[in-house]
Design a protein around this motif. Structure first.
Motif, mmCIF file in Angstrom:
data_model
loop_
_atom_site.group_PDB
_atom_site.id
_atom_site.type_symbol
_atom_site.label_atom_id
_atom_site.label_comp_id
_atom_site.label_asym_id
_atom_site.label_seq_id
_atom_site.Cartn_x
_atom_site.Cartn_y
_atom_site.Cartn_z
ATOM 1 N N THR A 102 0.843 -1.202 0.000
ATOM 2 C CA THR A 102 0.000 0.000 0.000
ATOM 3 C C THR A 102 0.878 1.253 0.000
ATOM 4 O OG1 THR A 102 -0.099 -0.235 2.402
ATOM 5 C CG2 THR A 102 -1.982 -1.048 1.139
ATOM 6 N N GLY A 103 0.233 2.390 -0.206
ATOM 7 C CA GLY A 103 0.952 3.663 -0.143
ATOM 8 C C GLY A 103 1.296 4.229 -1.503
ATOM 9 N N PHE A 104 0.728 3.657 -2.583
ATOM 10 C CA PHE A 104 0.972 4.209 -3.922
ATOM 11 C C PHE A 104 0.181 5.514 -4.080
ATOM 12 C CE2 PHE A 104 1.860 -0.080 -6.331
ATOM 13 C CZ PHE A 104 2.847 -0.371 -5.409
ATOM 14 N N THR A 105 0.732 6.462 -4.843
ATOM 15 C CA THR A 105 0.007 7.713 -5.096
ATOM 16 C C THR A 105 -0.972 7.511 -6.260
ATOM 17 O OG1 THR A 105 1.617 8.488 -6.709
ATOM 18 C CG2 THR A 105 2.045 9.069 -4.393
ATOM 19 N N GLN A 106 -1.901 8.455 -6.393
ATOM 20 C CA GLN A 106 -2.857 8.422 -7.515
ATOM 21 C C GLN A 106 -2.111 8.438 -8.848
ATOM 22 O OE1 GLN A 106 -6.021 7.966 -8.059
ATOM 23 N NE2 GLN A 106 -6.299 7.561 -5.893
ATOM 24 N N GLU A 107 -1.060 9.276 -8.923
ATOM 25 C CA GLU A 107 -0.275 9.397 -10.168
ATOM 26 C C GLU A 107 0.372 8.052 -10.507
ATOM 27 O OE1 GLU A 107 0.055 11.589 -7.519
ATOM 28 O OE2 GLU A 107 -1.266 13.030 -8.518
ATOM 29 N N GLN A 108 0.887 7.382 -9.483
ATOM 30 C CA GLN A 108 1.516 6.075 -9.730
ATOM 31 C C GLN A 108 0.483 5.062 -10.220
ATOM 32 O OE1 GLN A 108 3.323 5.458 -5.864
ATOM 33 N NE2 GLN A 108 5.313 6.195 -6.571
ATOM 34 N N LEU A 109 -0.717 5.090 -9.615
ATOM 35 C CA LEU A 109 -1.761 4.146 -10.033
ATOM 36 C C LEU A 109 -2.152 4.396 -11.493
ATOM 37 C CD1 LEU A 109 -4.047 4.109 -6.844
ATOM 38 C CD2 LEU A 109 -2.580 2.261 -7.668
ATOM 39 N N ILE A 110 -2.251 5.678 -11.862
ATOM 40 C CA ILE A 110 -2.625 6.020 -13.245
ATOM 41 C C ILE A 110 -1.541 5.544 -14.210
ATOM 42 C CG2 ILE A 110 -2.963 7.989 -14.840
ATOM 43 C CD1 ILE A 110 -4.343 9.415 -12.386
ATOM 44 N N GLU A 111 -0.294 5.792 -13.832
ATOM 45 C CA GLU A 111 0.825 5.388 -14.696
ATOM 46 C C GLU A 111 0.857 3.857 -14.873
ATOM 47 O OE1 GLU A 111 4.661 6.406 -13.074
ATOM 48 O OE2 GLU A 111 5.655 5.322 -14.701
ATOM 49 N N LEU A 112 0.636 3.136 -13.777
ATOM 50 C CA LEU A 112 0.672 1.672 -13.852
ATOM 51 C C LEU A 112 -0.495 1.139 -14.679
ATOM 52 C CD1 LEU A 112 1.719 0.921 -10.148
ATOM 53 C CD2 LEU A 112 3.156 0.679 -12.183
ATOM 54 N N LYS A 113 -1.634 1.799 -14.579
ATOM 55 C CA LYS A 113 -2.803 1.370 -15.370
ATOM 56 C C LYS A 113 -2.504 1.545 -16.862
ATOM 57 C CE LYS A 113 -7.833 2.055 -15.715
ATOM 58 N NZ LYS A 113 -8.279 0.676 -15.692
ATOM 59 N N GLN A 114 -1.901 2.687 -17.198
ATOM 60 C CA GLN A 114 -1.572 2.924 -18.611
ATOM 61 C C GLN A 114 -0.601 1.867 -19.123
ATOM 62 O OE1 GLN A 114 -0.183 6.959 -18.373
ATOM 63 N NE2 GLN A 114 -2.187 7.833 -18.762
ATOM 64 N N LEU A 115 0.373 1.545 -18.276
ATOM 65 C CA LEU A 115 1.384 0.558 -18.666
ATOM 66 C C LEU A 115 0.751 -0.832 -18.863
ATOM 67 C CD1 LEU A 115 4.382 0.145 -19.227
ATOM 68 C CD2 LEU A 115 4.757 -0.037 -16.759
#
Ligand SMILES: NC(=O)C1=CN([C@@H]2O[C@H](COP(=O)(O)OP(=O)(O)OC[C@H]3O[C@@H](n4cnc5c(N)ncnc54)[C@H](OP(=O)(O)O)[C@@H]3O)[C@@H](O)[C@H]2O)C=CC1
Ligand SMILES: O=C(O)C1=N[C@H](C(=O)O)C[C@H](O)C1
Length: 267
Positions: A102-115
């Motif tokens: 846990t502890g991922f930022t919103q930006e990180q989640l968006i980036e990982l989703k795109q990837l």
């Protein structure tokens, strides 16, 4: 049917140890390697019945681990910064991540989703693998439709690194989907000690308690004129999370996008 080949990152951790046992003993899975930055086979001695795992390769470098393990799924149970890098690297190698970290930022989640979508593979990021916790979040989302005043109190062991917990953040996000917007508390309220009112998420407050002896607990308190509603979940051990880990490993093979939250894969 071929077994699902699984890597576990963070095998000596509180969650990692349980996940090693789960994957090793589950007949449909094969534990192909573990990723441990301390890279010492002896480190696995910290796990109960360590003799069972003596032949499991231990890697300290994520790329080497991914290149050599020929895995289907990469389970991450480490720390926020490391977990994010591992997840990104696994996706880049086309290996499907199941992430409890846990502890991922919103930006990180968006980036990982795109990837994940670019690579056309599944990825599951679950702030809480316990079914009861998922129900607590769903019930809270439902209750917030009728109660717009809510405070979240999450309580964890004092070795936890991130605050608020991933579960509390996810709960607040789900509540926001059904709650009428409101800045809670008195409009003129002020804190004589900074932090007294907790974190403010979309006008609702989140309070993080850290105490030895606790595992993972959360109360969602709703209040209205003359009544209150409390929705509470307690995890008393880490095996409470393992059925969700198992379900996620199975499900991540059948999807080709990033799913954030177990509520999206259980019926
Ligand atoms: N989704 C869910 O249901 C749950 C999620 N969690 C989350 O899972 C994560 C782990 O929790 P928990 O097991 O309690 O934490 P621990 O601190 O017990 O375990 C984390 C492990 O990761 C290891 N680690 C650190 N860096 C690396 C690295 N670069 N490569 C490999 N391993 C590394 C640590 O080793 P060392 O200590 O030697 O540095 C440690 O053994 C947390 O983010 C927590 O919030 C926890 C419970 C349930
Ligand atoms: O660190 C923990 O222990 C836990 N972390 C997760 C979170 O941040 O919500 C899940 C559970 O609460 C236990």
């Amino acid at each position: 049917m071929d077994k699902v080949r699984v890597i576990i990152a963070g095998p000596r951790g509180r969650m990692g140890k349980e996940a090693v046992k789960l994957v090793f003993h589950e007949e449909k899975f094969e534990l192909v390697s573990v990723l441990d930055h301390k890279h010492d086979q002896k480190m696995l001695h910290e796990i109960d019945d360590f003799q069972l795992y003596e032949n499991i390769p231990v890697y300290s470098n994520v790329e080497e681990c991914l290149q050599k393990s020929n895995a289907d799924v990469f389970v991450d149970l480490t720390t926020p910064e490391v977990g994010y890098l591992h997840t990104k690297t696994a996706l880049q190698y086309g290996i499907r991540p199941v992430v409890g970290t846990t502890g991922f930022t919103q930006e990180q989640l968006i980036e990982l989703k795109q990837l994940a979508e670019e690579k056309n593979i599944g990825c599951i990021i679950a702030p809480n693998f316990a079914i009861g916790a998922v129900l607590m979040m769903k019930f809270s989302q439902l209750a917030a439709k009728y109660f717009k005043d809510v405070e979240i109190i999450e309580m964890h062991h004092d070795q936890k690194l991130d605050a608020p917990s991933g579960t509390a953040v996810k709960t607040a996000e789900m509540i926001s989907l059904s709650r009428e917007k409101k800045q809670q508390g008195h409009p003129n309220e002020s804190e004589s000690i900074t932090g007294a009112r907790g974190a403010n998420f979309d006008g609702m407050h989140i309070h993080s308690v850290r105490l030895p002896g606790l595992i993972a607990h959360q109360q969602v308190l709703f209040g209205a004129d003359g009544q209150s509603l409390t929705i509470r979940h307690d995890s008393y051990n880490r095996s409470s999370f393992m059925s969700g880990v198992k379900l996620s490993i199975e499900t991540v093979l059948a999807i080709n996008t990033l799913v954030y939250g177990l509520e999206n894969i259980i019926d």
